[in-house]
Design a protein around this motif. Structure first.
Motif, short mmCIF file in Angstrom:
data_model
loop_
_atom_site.label_atom_id
_atom_site.label_comp_id
_atom_site.label_asym_id
_atom_site.label_seq_id
_atom_site.Cartn_x
_atom_site.Cartn_y
_atom_site.Cartn_z
N GLY A 375 0.81 -1.22 0.00
CA GLY A 375 0.00 0.00 0.00
C GLY A 375 0.84 1.26 0.00
N LEU A 376 1.92 1.27 0.78
CA LEU A 376 2.82 2.43 0.78
C LEU A 376 3.44 2.61 -0.60
N ALA A 377 3.84 1.51 -1.22
CA ALA A 377 4.43 1.61 -2.55
C ALA A 377 3.42 2.11 -3.57
N TRP A 378 2.18 1.65 -3.48
CA TRP A 378 1.16 2.06 -4.44
C TRP A 378 0.87 3.55 -4.32
N ALA A 379 0.83 4.06 -3.08
CA ALA A 379 0.65 5.51 -2.90
C ALA A 379 1.80 6.27 -3.53
N SER A 380 3.01 5.78 -3.34
CA SER A 380 4.18 6.45 -3.89
C SER A 380 4.22 6.36 -5.41
N ILE A 381 3.87 5.19 -5.96
CA ILE A 381 3.87 4.99 -7.40
C ILE A 381 2.96 5.99 -8.10
N MET A 382 1.82 6.28 -7.49
CA MET A 382 0.84 7.16 -8.11
C MET A 382 1.10 8.63 -7.84
N GLY A 383 2.15 8.96 -7.08
CA GLY A 383 2.42 10.35 -6.77
C GLY A 383 3.84 10.79 -7.04
N ASN A 384 4.81 10.15 -6.41
CA ASN A 384 6.19 10.65 -6.43
C ASN A 384 6.84 10.69 -7.81
N PRO A 385 6.66 9.68 -8.69
CA PRO A 385 7.26 9.81 -10.02
C PRO A 385 6.74 11.02 -10.80
N TYR A 386 5.48 11.40 -10.55
CA TYR A 386 4.91 12.55 -11.26
C TYR A 386 5.43 13.87 -10.69
N ILE A 387 5.80 13.86 -9.42
CA ILE A 387 6.46 15.04 -8.86
C ILE A 387 7.83 15.22 -9.51
N LEU A 388 8.57 14.11 -9.64
CA LEU A 388 9.86 14.17 -10.33
C LEU A 388 9.69 14.64 -11.76
N LEU A 389 8.64 14.15 -12.42
CA LEU A 389 8.41 14.53 -13.82
C LEU A 389 8.02 16.00 -13.95
N ALA A 390 7.05 16.43 -13.13
CA ALA A 390 6.55 17.81 -13.25
C ALA A 390 7.65 18.83 -13.01
N GLY A 391 8.66 18.46 -12.24
CA GLY A 391 9.74 19.39 -11.96
C GLY A 391 10.75 19.53 -13.08
N CYS A 392 10.63 18.72 -14.14
CA CYS A 392 11.67 18.76 -15.18
C CYS A 392 11.12 19.00 -16.58
N ILE A 393 9.80 19.10 -16.75
CA ILE A 393 9.24 19.28 -18.10
C ILE A 393 8.75 20.70 -18.29
N PRO A 394 8.79 21.21 -19.52
CA PRO A 394 8.25 22.54 -19.80
C PRO A 394 6.74 22.54 -19.66
N PRO A 395 6.15 23.49 -18.94
CA PRO A 395 4.71 23.47 -18.67
C PRO A 395 3.86 23.47 -19.93
N GLU A 396 4.29 24.15 -20.99
CA GLU A 396 3.48 24.22 -22.19
C GLU A 396 3.39 22.88 -22.92
N ARG A 397 4.23 21.93 -22.50
CA ARG A 397 4.19 20.59 -23.09
C ARG A 397 3.76 19.54 -22.08
N ALA A 398 3.04 19.96 -21.05
CA ALA A 398 2.66 19.02 -20.00
C ALA A 398 1.84 17.86 -20.54
N GLY A 399 0.93 18.12 -21.46
CA GLY A 399 0.08 17.06 -21.99
C GLY A 399 0.86 16.00 -22.73
N VAL A 400 1.71 16.41 -23.66
CA VAL A 400 2.44 15.43 -24.46
C VAL A 400 3.46 14.69 -23.61
N TYR A 401 4.10 15.37 -22.65
CA TYR A 401 5.07 14.67 -21.82
C TYR A 401 4.40 13.73 -20.82
N MET A 402 3.22 14.09 -20.31
CA MET A 402 2.49 13.15 -19.47
C MET A 402 2.10 11.92 -20.28
N GLY A 403 1.73 12.13 -21.53
CA GLY A 403 1.40 11.00 -22.40
C GLY A 403 2.61 10.12 -22.68
N ILE A 404 3.75 10.75 -22.97
CA ILE A 404 4.97 9.98 -23.22
C ILE A 404 5.41 9.24 -21.95
#
Length: 467
Positions: A375-404
């Protein structure tokens, strides 16, 4: 400044370019209250209730309809294949969409309607091929909704609120999947006959749970859209978006350029995602056959013992998702203090230990102990990788990078589904318990991989060419 200047100088190529959408649109987003952040993520409850129903019920449904155990991964191909094709395209399209309802909202609503229809039809599948085909439609609908929804959170929140936004999504994932896993048991506890089945051998409690999922899928997405609408685009952004090339070729070109210009941190997350999602698919596909063998000594889907294994999976799955629901918010201060990659590595390690010991447990009440780590891992899987991602992608390309980024999920799933049948009977001895142990080893590999991600070299610079 964006409105006053409208253009900027690029030192790399010595040319003057239009200001990016991140300059025009993302400079002054109003902060949201905790209740607004909760309301904007209510729609994620409906999306994840649907996924929870699939995770807990598709293997039993396939077995009820006559599927061979070794072929189960191949029957799950619908999810990753549709995600691989749909999510990057839909993400790129939503980045370019200009409509009276917003850039992301049309995709939320269309996907939610199609998902509701798929959930209504699934438990009444008359044959195996019908259920497998319907899963393709259902997963396509979920994928149409999923990545625009993640991009919507990235669009709507400032960087300092994004950890709370994505971990709130994680909390709703835990809550929704808790109820999805437990719903058949809840309905039986309320008086439904546990042995009552339809003409296709699918329990009536499972049928009722899918009908409830159809209602949740549509109503929750509608609630979020109504309570926290998208921010209106500025006139400059709309003008720039409408000036871009449109059509399928332009969308595919945008995806290709985004892949070429992918930030380094995002590239390094691939190895963690490979091990992590290969492991989770091993668990979801084989946990019911494993429980049936270990606790009820059966592999026959027509027996009462196999149905009990399905109900037990709902109970332990509901528990680990409830742990995920509670721990998602509790992770926020730890993520802020230690960083998302350290927290994620710790959670994955706990889940790895849990999965390794799971097949050796013969007392059903002791099964809940390893579920804490999962359960702890599942909570982290659905949150922490996206925090890492959101901090490194250009906001105007959020849709395409979330898809990739979703391709980093579905490609490991595809690899698992295509490779595991090749060695299930040989290396794993045709034993579902060994598949669960394999999942534990792979989660430990994922924990090591995420610690090796260099988050200091993020690259969220505006791409050289947006069109």
């Amino acid at each position: 400044m964006a409105q006053a200047l409208g253009r900027q100088h690029c030192g790399q190529c010595r040319l003057t370019h239009p200001l990016s959408e991140s300059d025009l649109m993302f400079t002054a987003k109003p902060g949201l209250s905790i209740w607004q952040i909760i309301n904007m993520n209510v729609g994620f409850f409906g999306i994840q209730f649907s996924f929870g129903l699939q995770q807990s019920n598709m293997s039993p449904i396939y077995k009820y309809l006559g599927a061979n155990e070794a072929a189960l991964p191949l029957l799950w191909l619908a999810g990753p294949l549709t995600g691989l094709l749909v999510q990057p395209i839909i993400g790129a399209m939503s980045d370019r969409t200009v409509s009276r309802w917003g850039r992301r909202t049309p995709y939320f609503m269309i996907g939610a309607i199609l998902c509701s229809l798929g959930l209504l039809a699934m438990p009444f599948s008359p044959t195996l091929w019908f259920a497998a085909g319907l899963l393709w439609i259902l997963d396509a609908a979920n994928n149409v909704t999923m990545e625009p929804y993640r991009a919507y959170v990235s669009d709507r929140l400032n960087r300092d609120q994004q950890p709370l936004g994505f971990l709130t999504q994680s909390a709703f994932t835990g809550l929704a999947q808790t109820l999805a896993y437990l719903m058949p048991s809840i309905l039986i506890g309320m008086g439904m006959n546990r042995d009552a089945v339809g003409d296709n051998h699918i329990p009536q409690a499972t049928m009722a749970a899918f009908v409830m999922g159809a209602v949740f899928s549509l109503l929750t997405v509608w609630w979020s859209v109504r309570k926290v609408p998208e921010l209106p685009l500025s006139a400059e952004v709309i003008q720039e978006m409408r000036a871009r090339p449109t059509g399928g070729v332009a969308t595919l070109r945008e995806i290709w350029l985004a892949v070429k210009e992918m930030p380094g941190t995002m590239r390094r997350l691939w190895w963690m995602k490979l091990f992590q999602w290969y492991a989770m698919m091993c668990y979801w596909i084989y946990i019911v056959p494993s429980l049936a063998k270990t606790l009820f000594n059966t592999a026959d889907a027509t027996t009462a013992g196999f149905r009990e294994a399905g109900l037990l999976n709902g109970q332990i799955g509901g528990f680990y998702n409830f742990v995920a629901f509670l721990s998602a918010f509790a992770m926020v201060p730890f993520t802020r203090r230690f960083g998302p990659k350290v927290v994620h590595a710790v959670c994955l390690t706990l889940a790895a230990a849990g999965m390794w010991v799971l097949p050796d447990i013969t007392n059903k009440w002791l099964l809940f102990v390893p579920m804490v780590g999962i359960g702890l891992a599942w909570a982290s899987i659905m949150g922490n990788p996206y925090i890492l991602l959101a901090g490194c992608i250009p906001p105007e390309r959020a849709g395409v990078y979330m898809g990739i980024f979703n391709m980093f999920i579905v490609i490991p799933m595809l690899i698992q589904m295509l490779t595991l049948p090749l060695y299930y009977d040989t290396l794993l001895g045709g034993n579902p318990d060994n598949v669960i142990r394999l999942a534990g080893v792979l989660l430990l590999c994922a924990a090591v991989a995420v610690l090796m991600v260099d988050t200091k070299s993020t690259n969220s610079a505006t791409p050289k060419h947006n069109n």
